[in-house]
Design a protein around this motif. Structure first.
Motif, PDB file in Angstrom:
ATOM      1  N   TYR A 362       0.690  -1.140  -0.022  1.00 33.99           N
ATOM      2  CA  TYR A 362      -0.019  -0.153  -0.002  1.00 33.99           C
ATOM      3  C   TYR A 362       0.864   1.260  -0.026  1.00 33.99           C
ATOM      4  CZ  TYR A 362      -2.233   4.067   2.290  1.00 33.99           C
ATOM      5  OH  TYR A 362      -2.750   4.905   3.049  1.00 33.99           O
ATOM      6  N   LEU A 363       2.103   1.444   0.688  1.00 38.24           N
ATOM      7  CA  LEU A 363       2.855   2.474   0.905  1.00 38.24           C
ATOM      8  C   LEU A 363       3.501   2.608  -0.416  1.00 38.24           C
ATOM      9  CD1 LEU A 363       4.573   2.175   4.358  1.00 38.24           C
ATOM     10  CD2 LEU A 363       2.708   3.727   3.773  1.00 38.24           C
ATOM     11  N   PHE A 364       3.844   1.400  -1.009  1.00 35.99           N
ATOM     12  CA  PHE A 364       4.666   1.611  -2.403  1.00 35.99           C
ATOM     13  C   PHE A 364       3.832   2.059  -3.482  1.00 35.99           C
ATOM     14  CE2 PHE A 364       6.118  -0.339  -6.420  1.00 35.99           C
ATOM     15  CZ  PHE A 364       7.155   0.344  -6.424  1.00 35.99           C
ATOM     16  N   LEU A 365       2.533   1.794  -3.468  1.00 35.92           N
ATOM     17  CA  LEU A 365       1.644   2.207  -4.452  1.00 35.92           C
ATOM     18  C   LEU A 365       1.039   3.615  -4.270  1.00 35.92           C
ATOM     19  CD1 LEU A 365      -0.224  -1.087  -5.067  1.00 35.92           C
ATOM     20  CD2 LEU A 365       1.317  -0.191  -6.534  1.00 35.92           C
ATOM     21  N   ILE A 366       1.262   4.073  -3.271  1.00 34.03           N
ATOM     22  CA  ILE A 366       0.981   5.706  -3.004  1.00 34.03           C
ATOM     23  C   ILE A 366       1.761   6.441  -3.585  1.00 34.03           C
ATOM     24  CG2 ILE A 366       0.933   7.301  -1.473  1.00 34.03           C
ATOM     25  CD1 ILE A 366      -0.082   5.686   0.783  1.00 34.03           C
ATOM     26  N   PHE A 367       3.288   5.987  -3.751  1.00 35.71           N
ATOM     27  CA  PHE A 367       4.089   6.940  -4.565  1.00 35.71           C
ATOM     28  C   PHE A 367       4.386   6.399  -5.908  1.00 35.71           C
ATOM     29  CE2 PHE A 367       5.246   7.186   0.189  1.00 35.71           C
ATOM     30  CZ  PHE A 367       4.774   8.575   0.134  1.00 35.71           C
TER      31      PHE A 367
END
Length: 369
Positions: A362-367
């Protein structure tokens, strides 16, 4: 007997944070035209006050929980944090130009941080320290059922209605879903506090310990007051920082600005609850930790959606709630894993690592959407 005296920091940081937020608000124009070094210094001071106040607020929340008993203390912390978070989201919605997706991103970030991040850290660290940890499936499954119903109604259903464009509700649909959210969350609170209280608490063997804690210095009213003052200071400072981050991301033309700001707001506001949940897991009180974590997710959707819905209906500003395909997959995956994780009534370190993998994705796909 000597009178119990609180450390000065327990007063200084909650009151100081609220005062600093007021000072920044009234001097925003002068700070905006200040040199870059002054702006950076102001952000450092704000960050110090935010993080220090988080731990002071946590101390007061735990003091109130010990005096009131579970689950009342946990519910007080959850309800107060969520109420202030909803006010921040509404104020950011109404500030400046219309931003229809900010509320959606904040609510979605809260659910992902709780169900994947906080739960993952609790299960991983608790499993490392205690090997196995037991939970009460009745209470945990009830929390998950409420989260699933509220999440699908608020964040997925708007993509499949026909009255308006995909991702949005009509005025009547938004009002209907808001009322359902309040009723369902109210039923959840009633079950947790009254009807099925035993399903949400550890074995009631610590009543003597509770009485001992109640008799230890300080008044509960003082702790409650400092708790609310500290939370107000944290969230108002968070709103100031989030506004600066949003302006900076817009200047840099970052396409995922709403997702980043929504994550930032949710993460800072949830910090007291996250730390409280992790501490409970490390103390082998996993059920209390899950009550804090999952209760915050229930409250966020059950109270924030009606608040932003009312603001949208009263002001006429558009509101987009439906998630995109990628976010929908991540949300459903986090909820499905939670059902499997808590299905046996016993958790391990591996269970927590699975949640953390989803959170990292989830964190990776935010950026990198």
């Amino acid at each position: 007997m000597a009178a119990h005296r609180r450390p000065i920091g327990q007063y200084l940081f909650p009151i100081g944070s609220l005062g600093l937020a007021a000072l920044i608000h009234f001097s925003a124009a002068s700070i905006e035209h200040s040199p870059l070094s002054v702006k950076i210094l102001a952000l450092i001071v704000v960050a110090i006050f935010i993080f220090a106040t988080v731990f002071v607020v946590l101390h007061h929340a735990e003091a109130v929980a010990l005096r009131l008993g579970e689950p009342y203390g946990t519910l007080l912390l959850t309800f107060s944090v969520t109420a202030i978070e909803a006010s921040v989201i509404v104020s950011m919605m109404l500030h400046g130009e219309n931003n229809p997706t900010l509320a959606r991103e904040s609510v979605f970030s809260t659910v992902m941080i709780v169900c994947a991040g906080v739960v993952g850290v609790c299960l991983t660290l608790g499993g490392l320290k205690h090997r196995y940890q037991d939970i009460k499936r009745q209470g945990t499954n009830a929390s998950l059922a409420v989260i699933m119903a509220l999440t699908v109604l608020a964040l997925i259903l708007p993509n499949y209605t026909h009255a308006t464009s995909p991702g949005t509700f009509s005025a009547s649909q938004l009002a209907f879903v808001s009322v359902l959210s309040i009723l369902l969350y109210g039923a959840f609170v009633f079950a947790q506090m009254v009807r099925h209280r035993g399903d949400f608490i550890e074995d009631l063997t610590s009543s003597a310990e509770h009485e001992a804690h109640v008799s230890e210095g300080g008044k509960v009213t003082t702790s409650v007051l400092l708790l609310f003052v500290g939370l107000a200071g944290i969230v108002l400072l968070t709103e100031q920082v989030a506004g600066s981050i949003e302006n900076g991301l817009e200047f840099l033309q970052v396409t995922q600005a709403d997702a980043i700001v929504g994550f930032f707001v949710a993460a800072l506001v949830l910090m007291p609850e996250a730390v409280s949940a992790v501490r409970a897991a490390l103390n082998n009180e996993l059920q209390r930790g899950l009550n804090v974590a999952l209760g915050s997710a229930c409250a966020t959707i059950g109270l924030t959606i009606p608040a932003i819905g009312a603001a949208s209906l009263l002001t006429g500003r558009s509101l987009t709630l439906g998630l995109g395909p990628g976010d929908t997959v991540l949300l459903l995956l986090a909820l499905a894993i939670s059902i499997v994780s808590f299905g046996t009534g016993r958790t391990t370190m591996l269970t927590g690592l699975v949640h953390l993998v989803v959170f990292v994705a989830y964190l990776f796909l935010i950026f990198v959407p």
